[in-house]
Each structure stands twice: as C-alpha cells, then as structure tokens.
Design an enzyme around this catalytic site. Structure first.
Site, PDB file in Angstrom:
ATOM      1  N   GLU A 294      30.782  72.475  64.971  1.00 42.90           N
ATOM      2  CA  GLU A 294      31.228  72.267  66.357  1.00 42.90           C
ATOM      3  C   GLU A 294      31.377  73.632  67.028  1.00 42.90           C
ATOM      4  O   GLU A 294      32.027  74.517  66.504  1.00 42.90           O
ATOM      5  CB  GLU A 294      32.556  71.486  66.367  1.00 42.90           C
ATOM      6  CG  GLU A 294      33.264  71.423  67.708  1.00 42.90           C
ATOM      7  CD  GLU A 294      32.414  70.865  68.858  1.00 42.90           C
ATOM      8  OE1 GLU A 294      31.936  69.738  68.747  1.00 42.90           O
ATOM      9  OE2 GLU A 294      32.243  71.586  69.863  1.00 42.90           O
TER      10      GLU A 294
ATOM     11  N   GLY B 215      36.602  66.793  68.669  1.00 42.20           N
ATOM     12  CA  GLY B 215      36.937  65.660  69.550  1.00 42.20           C
ATOM     13  C   GLY B 215      35.959  65.555  70.709  1.00 42.20           C
ATOM     14  O   GLY B 215      35.911  64.536  71.384  1.00 42.20           O
ATOM     15  N   GLY B 216      35.199  66.628  70.954  1.00 44.24           N
ATOM     16  CA  GLY B 216      34.135  66.581  71.958  1.00 44.24           C
ATOM     17  C   GLY B 216      34.643  66.350  73.367  1.00 44.24           C
ATOM     18  O   GLY B 216      35.795  66.637  73.697  1.00 44.24           O
ATOM     19  N   ILE B 217      33.748  65.845  74.196  1.00 46.44           N
ATOM     20  CA  ILE B 217      34.105  65.577  75.590  1.00 46.44           C
ATOM     21  C   ILE B 217      35.191  64.519  75.648  1.00 46.44           C
ATOM     22  O   ILE B 217      36.182  64.644  76.383  1.00 46.44           O
ATOM     23  CB  ILE B 217      32.855  65.113  76.393  1.00 46.44           C
ATOM     24  CG1 ILE B 217      31.819  66.227  76.441  1.00 46.44           C
ATOM     25  CG2 ILE B 217      33.248  64.668  77.805  1.00 46.44           C
ATOM     26  CD1 ILE B 217      32.309  67.527  77.038  1.00 46.44           C
TER      27      ILE B 217
ATOM     28  N   HIS C  20      52.123  32.585  75.642  1.00 45.40           N
ATOM     29  CA  HIS C  20      52.702  32.503  76.987  1.00 45.40           C
ATOM     30  C   HIS C  20      54.022  33.267  77.022  1.00 45.40           C
ATOM     31  O   HIS C  20      54.796  33.155  76.090  1.00 45.40           O
ATOM     32  CB  HIS C  20      52.954  31.039  77.350  1.00 45.40           C
ATOM     33  CG  HIS C  20      53.623  30.895  78.685  1.00 45.40           C
ATOM     34  ND1 HIS C  20      52.937  31.040  79.864  1.00 45.40           N
ATOM     35  CD2 HIS C  20      54.916  30.626  78.996  1.00 45.40           C
ATOM     36  CE1 HIS C  20      53.775  30.874  80.873  1.00 45.40           C
ATOM     37  NE2 HIS C  20      54.989  30.624  80.376  1.00 45.40           N
TER      38      HIS C  20
ATOM     39  N   ILE D 228      33.460  57.197  86.197  1.00 42.75           N
ATOM     40  CA  ILE D 228      34.142  58.496  86.273  1.00 42.75           C
ATOM     41  C   ILE D 228      34.564  58.806  87.706  1.00 42.75           C
ATOM     42  O   ILE D 228      35.706  59.211  87.970  1.00 42.75           O
ATOM     43  CB  ILE D 228      33.242  59.609  85.682  1.00 42.75           C
ATOM     44  CG1 ILE D 228      33.038  59.359  84.185  1.00 42.75           C
ATOM     45  CG2 ILE D 228      33.848  60.992  85.921  1.00 42.75           C
ATOM     46  CD1 ILE D 228      32.083  60.325  83.503  1.00 42.75           C
TER      47      ILE D 228
ATOM     48  N   LYS E  35      42.788  59.483  81.080  1.00 42.20           N
ATOM     49  CA  LYS E  35      43.764  58.390  80.990  1.00 42.20           C
ATOM     50  C   LYS E  35      45.199  58.926  81.059  1.00 42.20           C
ATOM     51  O   LYS E  35      46.096  58.255  81.578  1.00 42.20           O
ATOM     52  CB  LYS E  35      43.565  57.588  79.706  1.00 42.20           C
ATOM     53  CG  LYS E  35      42.581  56.451  79.875  1.00 42.20           C
ATOM     54  CD  LYS E  35      41.161  56.876  79.895  1.00 42.20           C
ATOM     55  CE  LYS E  35      40.367  56.681  81.100  1.00 42.20           C
ATOM     56  NZ  LYS E  35      38.978  57.122  80.990  1.00 42.20           N
TER      57      LYS E  35
ATOM     58  N   GLU F 225      28.178  56.635  97.479  1.00 42.87           N
ATOM     59  CA  GLU F 225      27.427  56.026  96.376  1.00 42.87           C
ATOM     60  C   GLU F 225      26.060  55.579  96.882  1.00 42.87           C
ATOM     61  O   GLU F 225      25.960  54.913  97.914  1.00 42.87           O
ATOM     62  CB  GLU F 225      28.228  54.835  95.813  1.00 42.87           C
ATOM     63  CG  GLU F 225      27.479  53.918  94.873  1.00 42.87           C
ATOM     64  CD  GLU F 225      26.907  54.601  93.632  1.00 42.87           C
ATOM     65  OE1 GLU F 225      27.650  55.297  92.939  1.00 42.87           O
ATOM     66  OE2 GLU F 225      25.693  54.424  93.384  1.00 42.87           O
TER      67      GLU F 225
HETATM   68  C1  LIG Z   1      35.613  62.296  82.747  1.00 44.14           C
HETATM   69  C2  LIG Z   1      35.080  61.404  81.664  1.00 44.14           C
HETATM   70  C3  LIG Z   1      35.769  60.254  81.331  1.00 44.14           C
HETATM   71  C4  LIG Z   1      35.283  59.424  80.326  1.00 44.14           C
HETATM   72  N1  LIG Z   1      35.982  58.297  80.011  1.00 44.14           N
HETATM   73  C5  LIG Z   1      35.522  57.495  79.029  1.00 44.14           C
HETATM   74  C6  LIG Z   1      36.257  56.333  78.652  1.00 44.14           C
HETATM   75  O1  LIG Z   1      37.299  56.028  79.210  1.00 44.14           O
HETATM   76  N2  LIG Z   1      35.768  55.575  77.653  1.00 44.14           N
HETATM   77  C7  LIG Z   1      34.583  55.885  77.010  1.00 44.14           C
HETATM   78  O2  LIG Z   1      34.188  55.155  76.098  1.00 44.14           O
HETATM   79  N3  LIG Z   1      33.875  56.973  77.346  1.00 44.14           N
HETATM   80  C8  LIG Z   1      34.318  57.780  78.338  1.00 44.14           C
HETATM   81  N4  LIG Z   1      33.613  58.902  78.657  1.00 44.14           N
HETATM   82  C9  LIG Z   1      32.356  59.172  77.928  1.00 44.14           C
HETATM   83  C10 LIG Z   1      32.637  59.771  76.557  1.00 44.14           C
HETATM   84  O3  LIG Z   1      33.396  60.955  76.715  1.00 44.14           O
HETATM   85  C11 LIG Z   1      31.335  60.063  75.849  1.00 44.14           C
HETATM   86  O4  LIG Z   1      30.557  58.877  75.798  1.00 44.14           O
HETATM   87  C12 LIG Z   1      31.577  60.552  74.432  1.00 44.14           C
HETATM   88  O5  LIG Z   1      32.335  61.737  74.426  1.00 44.14           O
HETATM   89  C13 LIG Z   1      30.252  60.794  73.714  1.00 44.14           C
HETATM   90  O6  LIG Z   1      30.510  61.242  72.424  1.00 44.14           O
HETATM   91  P1  LIG Z   1      29.470  62.172  71.643  1.00 44.14           P
HETATM   92  O7  LIG Z   1      30.067  62.386  70.292  1.00 44.14           O
HETATM   93  O8  LIG Z   1      28.114  61.606  71.745  1.00 44.14           O
HETATM   94  O9  LIG Z   1      29.417  63.539  72.455  1.00 44.14           O
HETATM   95  P2  LIG Z   1      30.537  64.546  72.963  1.00 44.14           P
HETATM   96  O10 LIG Z   1      31.870  63.931  73.021  1.00 44.14           O
HETATM   97  O11 LIG Z   1      29.977  65.128  74.204  1.00 44.14           O
HETATM   98  O12 LIG Z   1      30.588  65.656  71.834  1.00 44.14           O
HETATM   99  C14 LIG Z   1      29.515  66.534  71.617  1.00 44.14           C
HETATM  100  C15 LIG Z   1      30.048  67.765  70.926  1.00 44.14           C
HETATM  101  O13 LIG Z   1      28.937  68.534  70.475  1.00 44.14           O
HETATM  102  C16 LIG Z   1      29.250  69.907  70.621  1.00 44.14           C
HETATM  103  N5  LIG Z   1      27.978  70.643  70.638  1.00 44.14           N
HETATM  104  C17 LIG Z   1      26.989  70.537  71.557  1.00 44.14           C
HETATM  105  N6  LIG Z   1      25.953  71.309  71.205  1.00 44.14           N
HETATM  106  C18 LIG Z   1      26.294  71.941  70.041  1.00 44.14           C
HETATM  107  C19 LIG Z   1      25.642  72.854  69.187  1.00 44.14           C
HETATM  108  N7  LIG Z   1      24.411  73.289  69.437  1.00 44.14           N
HETATM  109  N8  LIG Z   1      26.290  73.280  68.089  1.00 44.14           N
HETATM  110  C20 LIG Z   1      27.546  72.848  67.806  1.00 44.14           C
HETATM  111  N9  LIG Z   1      28.211  71.969  68.580  1.00 44.14           N
HETATM  112  C21 LIG Z   1      27.591  71.508  69.682  1.00 44.14           C
HETATM  113  C22 LIG Z   1      30.015  69.957  71.938  1.00 44.14           C
HETATM  114  O14 LIG Z   1      30.803  71.122  72.026  1.00 44.14           O
HETATM  115  C23 LIG Z   1      30.837  68.688  71.856  1.00 44.14           C
HETATM  116  O15 LIG Z   1      32.105  68.927  71.294  1.00 44.14           O
HETATM  117  C24 LIG Z   1      34.083  59.756  79.645  1.00 44.14           C
HETATM  118  C25 LIG Z   1      33.397  60.925  79.971  1.00 44.14           C
HETATM  119  C26 LIG Z   1      33.888  61.745  80.963  1.00 44.14           C
HETATM  120  C27 LIG Z   1      33.145  62.998  81.294  1.00 44.14           C
END
Ligand SMILES: Cc1cc2nc3c(=O)[nH]c(=O)nc-3n(C[C@H](O)[C@H](O)[C@H](O)COP(=O)(O)OP(=O)(O)OC[C@H]3O[C@@H](n4cnc5c(N)ncnc54)[C@H](O)[C@@H]3O)c2cc1C
Length: 467
Positions: free
Chosen positions: A37, A42-44, A446, A189, A54, A208
C-alpha cells in the site's frame, strides 16, 4: 497451492476494501501473503470515502435533530455548527478504523509493505518509495491481485484547489465553509456532499447532466429525492451540462448549456465520475487489458494475463466498497482452488446517505419492464408506518418490483430515514430467491420501519393492511 519458488503465494497491490480483504482471506487460507500500500491502509473507503463522509453526515443529522428538538418537547438553544470539530471527528473515525485494519492484517500474518508497487511482468512485483531499507526492491509472487482502486474524474478547467475547487478529498477536509457552492454531479457522492453542506447553511446548486438526481435509482425514487432536496432549499439544474467555468474576484461563474443560466459560487464541488488507477502499474509488460480506464476481468477477477487478477474499483462498476470486498474473497478462494460463486451484480445493494437516505437492490421497475418481465409493483409510505410517526420522520416510501408470474422479488427501492439499514432484508430475500409468499409470511417486528417492507409486498398483491 503453496509454491516454494516464489517469495509469496499471493501479493496484493492496494490496501482498500478490495485489497486488504483479499490479503486477509488469503492469509486465512494459509497462503503466504504480502500487501503493498502506497498511502493509508483502508484505501479510499476508510480514509476518503464511505466512512469519513458518513461521519460528517452524522454531524449534519445531529444538527437537524437539535434544530427540530422543540417538536419532541425538548427545549435547547440554537445549535452552533463547528465545521473544524466535525472534520476532526471524521478524520479521527477514519484513523481509528485504519489502525483496526493494520491490526487485523498483522494478526493474520499478512506482510504489509508501505511502498508503491508495479508489475515487472506476471509474478514479479517492483517496489518504489520503500521507507524501510530492509525491504527488497522487488519480489516474486505466484499470484498478483491488483486492487489499486479509482480516483475522481477531474473536469477540464477545474483542477483541485482547496480554496475553490473541491473533489472528495478537499470536500472531506475543508478549511472553510463557503457561502455558496455548485455541486457538479448528482450521483451518490454529489448528493451526499450537497446534503452535508446544505445542512450547514451553504446555499447549494446541483448540476446534473441526466434528467434526474441519482440516475441509477428507480425513477420514482429519483423524483422523490429531487422534490425533497428542492423543498429543503437546494436548487437543482437537471438535464444541464456545464459548458464553461471562469473565476474572478473569488467567485466561480459556471455556465450551463445554452447559456440559459450562469451560476455563481465561491466553491465548485465536482463529483462527476471516477477513473480507474491503471497507469504506472507495468500493465504494458503483461497481457492485461484495460477498457475505459478499468481492467478487464472474468467473473472471478482473472485478467488476460495468467496469475494476475483485478478486483474492486479498478475492475469497474459498481464502484462500491462491499462489491470490492466480495470480489476479493471470491478471487482469493478461486486462487486457493475453491469454487466460489461469482458475484451477481444485480444482488449488490447500493445506498446513498443523503437526507433523505436512499437504498436499492435489484432491478428498477423500468429495467424489469425493459427485460420483458410482467411486473407487480407495491408501495408503502412511511406516513402510514407507526414507528416512523413515533420517530417524527415520515418522509419516503418503500417500493417493490415483483415478477407477476413467478412472484420473485426483482427489485426493492427505498427512500427515507435509515433505509440504508433496511435494504439488507430484501438483499437476503433475493439471495434466497424468496417469493411473494415467503415475504408475506415473514414476521416483521412491531413497531419498526421494516414493517413498511412487509406492507410494500402485500400492497403489490392488493393486500396491504395499513394503507
Ligand atoms: C466520497 C466517497 C464516498 C463513498 N461512499 C461510499 C459508500 O458509502 N459506500 C460504498 O460502498 N462505497 C462508497 N464509495 C466508494 C468506495 O470508496 C470504493 O468503491 C472503494 O474504496 C473501492 O475499494 P478498492 O479496494 O477497489 O479501492 P480503494 O479503496 O481506492 O483502494 C485502493 C488503494 O490502492 C492504493 N494504491 C493505488 N495504486 C497503488 C500502487 N501502485 N502501489 C501501492 N498502492 C497503491 C491506494 O493508495 C489505495 O489505498 C465512496 C467513494 C467516495 C470517493
């Protein structure tokens, strides 16, 4: 399936809900697993998406509730919204969960490498920006799972700028509250951020291109949400395309198609789609195919390059965290020699945490009809639900789309308070291929809002009791 020729059986690139869940499952199955990572575990989702939004929306809900306290016989003074305290809480929630993911990975024996990764070819992972000099700059893995996620689509002329152009990262860590805001994009979003900032007193315009808000939702739900947002005081510009943007004197002027209307605002918040993070991954050294910024895979994540897989946002829509996690588990179980069920996209529930909330699973009424299905439609409003009346929040309704011939539940759609906590009931029913009889015979407690789910099915068969 352990192989001695490799450093790891499975290497996962990206630690979001796709990647970290893949790593956890692989380790549970006894595979030697590495997770790379480049930013935060935990990513996005955990850091800049699902969770921190939330947390902010919860602050907005608390604010709304306190503002209406006198309706509940509670006298309080006028509440003061402290944006920086709300943001601090949201960031704290994200970092707490991030630490939880780190703990789980460690406990399960996953080797976490904080670096940027790319493929040197199938089975070969190259690392950059490795902070720990003890780590090698490359390693071999029998299977590599790409889970690098996606990022916001940047609109021409609207580069991210904390002072005036916000994408989700800026919108989640604002330094100030603008008096006016134009939100571009009325998907989940955009509508969630619009709800938050409007609750804090920002004058919000939503632009939109489609002719309705939340375009993937059932049309009746979109109509209800549009009416609710308008009633709250937001201005909606639907079927409107932005054709120009200029900034002067700290104010953006956003031109909508035809020059009919120009909107002015201090901040433009862009939520107009996402693109997959497929660049700089070394895919050109493999047979992996990319189409419209997403990696092409089969139903279990396999790409066109043997031993390389893609899951989550990188592998395409729907862009949802739970979709990413489910794909992760199925992909890893297939790698380990199991026979997992591929994810059925029609059974993935989707939630929007706007005010009011929205949730659905399965087909909309229009989609079901377009597929030639004869349908029976049932609806039940929360105005007729005892719990909703007691809670003082009767906005919205539940709608079900049933197959008129087989009684199968084809789709369920909800708008109203906490419907995001209810949709799973219908998702379970769909997974079990429940018929109208099964749903009618299910006992709903209920008083709960979930009784509206029962009544909606009854109403599809003209048997609703409380309409
Ligand atoms: C504002 C917002 C609100 C959202 N709300 C919701 C919600 O309520 N419910 C829902 O289900 N989804 C929601 N989403 C969507 C959700 O966040 C994504 O669908 C989800 O995070 C996707 O998971 P993922 O593991 O595919 O990728 P990500 O969560 O994007 O994780 C990818 C990871 O890969 C890492 N990475 C990228 N390239 C490299 C590399 N070359 N080397 C090492 N690491 C790398 C990044 O740093 C990142 O940590 C929301 C998104 C946003 C932007």
């Amino acid at each position: 399936m352990k192989s001695v020729d490799y450093d790891y059986d499975v290497a996962v690139i990206g630690g979001g809900p796709g990647g970290y869940v893949a790593a956890l499952r692989a380790a549970q199955l006894g595979l030697r697993t590495a997770l790379v990572e480049q930013a935060d575990l935990g990513g996005i989702c955990l850091n800049w998406g699902c969770i921190p939004t939330k947390a902010l929306l919860r602050s907005a809900d608390v604010l709304r509730l306190i503002r209406s306290a006198d309706r509940y016989g509670v006298a309080v003074g006028a509440p003061v919204a402290d944006l920086s305290a709300m943001v601090a809480r949201s960031r704290k929630v994200a970092s707490e969960l991030q630490r939880g993911v780190a703990y789980l990975l460690k406990k399960n024996g996953v080797e976490v490498i904080h670096a940027r990764a790319s493929l040197g070819g199938a089975g070969s992972v190259r690392l950059e920006n490795v902070p720990d000099s003890a780590h090698a700059r490359s390693f071999q893995a029998a299977h590599v799972i790409l889970a690098t996620g996606a990022r916001a689509r940047v609109l021409p002329g609207l580069d991210p700028d904390p002072g005036s152009v916000w994408y989700y990262r800026e919108a989640l860590s604002p330094g100030f509250l603008p008096p006016r805001m134009v939100v571009i994009g009325a998907g989940a979003i955009g509508v969630e951020f619009a709800s938050f900032y409007h609750a804090l007193g920002v004058q919000v315009h939503i632009v939109e291109m489609a002719d309705r808000v939340l375009p993937p939702e059932d049309e009746e739900i979109s109509r209800h949400v549009a009416a609710a947002l308008s009633k709250q005081g937001m201005e909606l510009h639907l079927g409107a395309r932005m054709i120009g943007s200029q900034r002067a004197g700290g104010v953006w002027r956003i031109q909508l198609q035809g020059g009919v209307r120009t909107l002015e605002a201090e901040v433009v918040l862009v939520a107009a789609g996402i693109v997959g993070n497929h660049e700089d991954l070394g895919l050109e050294r493999t047979a992996v195919r990319v189409e419209r910024s997403h990696v092409v895979t089969d139903a279990l994540g396999a790409t066109h390059e043997p031993g390389v897989y893609a899951i989550g946002d990188l592998a395409g829509a729907p862009w949802l965290a739970h979709k990413a996690s489910h794909e992760a588990v199925a992909c890893v179980e297939a790698i380990a020699g199991g026979e997992p069920h591929p994810l059925d996209v029609m059974r993935i529930p989707a939630c929007t945490y706007s005010h009011p909330q929205v949730a659905h699973v399965g087909l909309t009424e229009a989609q079901a009809r377009a597929r030639g299905r004869a349908v029976r439609v049932g609806r039940f409003p929360f105005t007729a639900n005892g719990k909703a009346i007691a809670l003082g929040d009767t906005e919205g309704f539940v709608k079900v789309v049933m197959d008129a011939e087989s009684g199968e539940l084809l789709g369920a759609h909800m708008v109203g308070a906490e419907v995001t906590e209810m949709i799973q009931g219908y998702a379970v029913a769909m997974g079990l291929e429940a018929t109208e009889e099964d749903l009618m015979q299910t006992v709903f407690p209920h008083p709960t809002q979930s009784e509206a789910m029962h009544e909606a099915v009854l109403s599809a068969y003209e048997r609703a009791l409380h309409l």
